[in-house]
Design a protein around this motif. Structure first.
Motif, mmCIF file in Angstrom:
data_model
loop_
_atom_site.group_PDB
_atom_site.id
_atom_site.type_symbol
_atom_site.label_atom_id
_atom_site.label_comp_id
_atom_site.label_asym_id
_atom_site.label_seq_id
_atom_site.Cartn_x
_atom_site.Cartn_y
_atom_site.Cartn_z
ATOM 1 N N GLU A 128 0.789 -1.117 -0.075
ATOM 2 C CA GLU A 128 -0.028 -0.037 0.040
ATOM 3 C C GLU A 128 0.852 1.130 0.111
ATOM 4 N N LEU A 129 1.949 1.299 -0.721
ATOM 5 C CA LEU A 129 2.846 2.405 -0.761
ATOM 6 C C LEU A 129 2.769 2.944 -2.148
ATOM 7 N N SER A 130 3.083 4.406 -2.065
ATOM 8 C CA SER A 130 3.258 5.092 -3.264
ATOM 9 C C SER A 130 4.529 4.686 -4.176
ATOM 10 N N ASP A 131 4.503 4.863 -5.234
ATOM 11 C CA ASP A 131 6.190 4.483 -5.741
ATOM 12 C C ASP A 131 7.008 5.267 -5.157
ATOM 13 N N GLU A 132 6.763 6.496 -4.734
ATOM 14 C CA GLU A 132 7.957 7.473 -3.910
ATOM 15 C C GLU A 132 8.184 6.965 -2.901
ATOM 16 N N GLN A 133 7.275 6.343 -1.951
ATOM 17 C CA GLN A 133 7.468 5.682 -0.605
ATOM 18 C C GLN A 133 8.283 4.437 -0.717
ATOM 19 N N ARG A 134 7.904 3.591 -1.754
ATOM 20 C CA ARG A 134 8.451 2.254 -2.004
ATOM 21 C C ARG A 134 9.955 2.473 -2.250
ATOM 22 N N LYS A 135 10.313 3.497 -3.143
ATOM 23 C CA LYS A 135 11.534 3.801 -3.594
ATOM 24 C C LYS A 135 12.291 4.302 -2.543
ATOM 25 N N LEU A 136 12.033 5.171 -1.387
ATOM 26 C CA LEU A 136 12.697 5.548 -0.313
ATOM 27 C C LEU A 136 12.898 4.155 0.586
ATOM 28 N N VAL A 137 12.185 3.289 0.882
ATOM 29 C CA VAL A 137 12.401 2.120 1.646
ATOM 30 C C VAL A 137 13.528 1.273 1.070
ATOM 31 N N CYS A 138 13.302 1.147 -0.326
ATOM 32 C CA CYS A 138 14.295 0.294 -0.973
ATOM 33 C C CYS A 138 15.628 1.005 -1.034
ATOM 34 N N GLU A 139 15.660 2.369 -1.062
ATOM 35 C CA GLU A 139 16.837 3.244 -1.181
ATOM 36 C C GLU A 139 17.756 2.889 0.341
ATOM 37 N N VAL A 140 16.780 3.203 1.267
ATOM 38 C CA VAL A 140 17.632 3.072 2.602
ATOM 39 C C VAL A 140 18.203 1.638 2.970
ATOM 40 N N ILE A 141 17.441 0.809 2.336
ATOM 41 C CA ILE A 141 17.739 -0.907 2.460
ATOM 42 C C ILE A 141 19.107 -0.959 1.476
ATOM 43 N N LYS A 142 18.974 -0.476 0.575
ATOM 44 C CA LYS A 142 20.147 -0.757 -0.587
ATOM 45 C C LYS A 142 21.730 -0.239 0.117
ATOM 46 N N THR A 143 21.500 1.014 0.825
ATOM 47 C CA THR A 143 22.604 1.502 1.407
ATOM 48 C C THR A 143 22.907 1.519 2.700
ATOM 49 N N HIS A 144 22.230 0.541 3.325
ATOM 50 C CA HIS A 144 22.378 0.302 4.659
ATOM 51 C C HIS A 144 23.889 -0.107 5.092
ATOM 52 N N MET A 145 24.547 -0.649 4.252
ATOM 53 C CA MET A 145 25.994 -0.996 4.814
ATOM 54 C C MET A 145 26.988 0.054 4.790
ATOM 55 N N GLY A 146 26.330 1.511 4.423
ATOM 56 C CA GLY A 146 27.456 2.536 4.555
ATOM 57 C C GLY A 146 28.653 2.418 3.847
ATOM 58 N N PRO A 147 29.848 2.591 4.249
ATOM 59 C CA PRO A 147 30.893 2.530 3.345
ATOM 60 C C PRO A 147 31.554 1.298 2.959
ATOM 61 N N TRP A 148 30.903 0.193 3.547
ATOM 62 C CA TRP A 148 31.313 -1.062 3.239
ATOM 63 C C TRP A 148 30.797 -1.594 2.113
ATOM 64 N N THR A 149 31.226 -1.154 0.659
ATOM 65 C CA THR A 149 30.585 -1.461 -0.494
ATOM 66 C C THR A 149 31.562 -2.418 -1.449
ATOM 67 N N THR A 150 32.558 -2.929 -0.883
ATOM 68 C CA THR A 150 33.204 -3.845 -1.872
ATOM 69 C C THR A 150 32.865 -5.388 -1.302
ATOM 70 N N ASP A 151 32.981 -6.263 -2.097
ATOM 71 C CA ASP A 151 32.780 -7.611 -1.753
ATOM 72 C C ASP A 151 34.115 -8.157 -1.471
ATOM 73 N N TYR A 152 34.144 -9.399 -1.340
ATOM 74 C CA TYR A 152 35.314 -10.078 -0.875
ATOM 75 C C TYR A 152 36.507 -10.211 -1.841
ATOM 76 N N GLN A 153 36.051 -9.841 -2.820
ATOM 77 C CA GLN A 153 37.165 -9.817 -4.167
ATOM 78 C C GLN A 153 37.390 -8.409 -4.284
ATOM 79 N N GLY A 154 36.894 -7.588 -3.634
ATOM 80 C CA GLY A 154 37.229 -6.183 -3.896
ATOM 81 C C GLY A 154 36.708 -5.256 -4.805
ATOM 82 N N LYS A 155 35.224 -6.223 -5.439
ATOM 83 C CA LYS A 155 34.553 -5.382 -6.511
ATOM 84 C C LYS A 155 33.709 -4.685 -5.750
ATOM 85 N N GLU A 156 33.079 -3.404 -6.405
ATOM 86 C CA GLU A 156 32.366 -2.398 -5.822
ATOM 87 C C GLU A 156 30.963 -3.025 -6.047
ATOM 88 N N VAL A 157 30.225 -3.562 -5.247
ATOM 89 C CA VAL A 157 28.872 -4.085 -5.146
ATOM 90 C C VAL A 157 27.870 -3.212 -5.047
#
Length: 193
Positions: A128-157
């Motif tokens: 029951e979320l608007s597209d804008e609301q769903r986008k906000l939830v997805c964006e905060v989840i996608k970036t919750h790792m903060g500065p830890w953005t590279t995987d175990y092989q050093g690839k920016e994920v």
């Protein structure tokens, strides 16, 4: 037991009924392992309360509680609308919902923030979320790792937080993972206030 019964106290903190209903729907879609496994397979990155059976559940509750407390402080919370607060809290509660993937793997899937955000997008017709609301939830989840953005092989994920919403959710998750911040839980995995 329905999955959402594990989070009754947290769900009742959400003011907007549509956001609350969407959160309940997504909680019910989480894999069973989410409610059973530790927050970290090694115990290296989380405090004692997040280890052992139900540790990931308790970590998620702790991240939510930290967010709720900070947003209740007018110096911090007044920077956000009521709906923005609800959406960030929703993101905090389910940010690690697919930490071990859709099918339980032995170890954390590094790309789990992307997996969870995509999972929410796949469920958009049931939310029951608007597209804008769903986008906000997805964006905060996608970036919750903060500065830890590279995987175990050093690839920016993963992406780093860019907005105040993303930075807030990362901060709450980060604090919930620090061993110097201990929370106490009762026998039903509710935070003792």
């Amino acid at each position: 037991m329905n999955h959402s019964e594990y989070f009754l106290k947290e769900i009742n903190c959400i003011k907007n009924e549509k956001i609350k209903n969407s959160l309940i729907y997504m909680i019910e879609k989480l894999p069973d392992y989410f409610f059973l496994v530790a927050a970290s397979s090694t115990g290296k990155y989380h405090p004692k309360y997040a280890q052992g059976e139900g540790g990931l559940l308790r970590h998620s509750k702790a991240a939510f509680r930290i967010g709720y407390e900070l947003l209740s402080n007018p110096i911090i919370g007044d920077k956000y609308t009521s709906d923005e607060k609800d959406l960030m809290l929703m993101g905090l509660l389910i940010h690690d919902g697919l930490k071990l993937g859709r099918e339980e793997s032995k170890y954390t899937k590094f790309e789990h923030p992307i997996l969870m955000a995509n999972y929410i997008d796949e469920q958009k017709d049931h939310l029951e979320l608007s597209d804008e609301q769903r986008k906000l939830v997805c964006e905060v989840i996608k970036t919750h790792m903060g500065p830890w953005t590279t995987d175990y092989q050093g690839k920016e994920v993963l992406e780093k937080p860019k907005t105040k919403y993303q930075s807030f959710v990362h901060m709450c998750d980060y604090l919930a993972s620090k061993k110097c911040i201990e929370m106490q839980f009762d026998d039903d995995d509710n935070i003792i206030l």
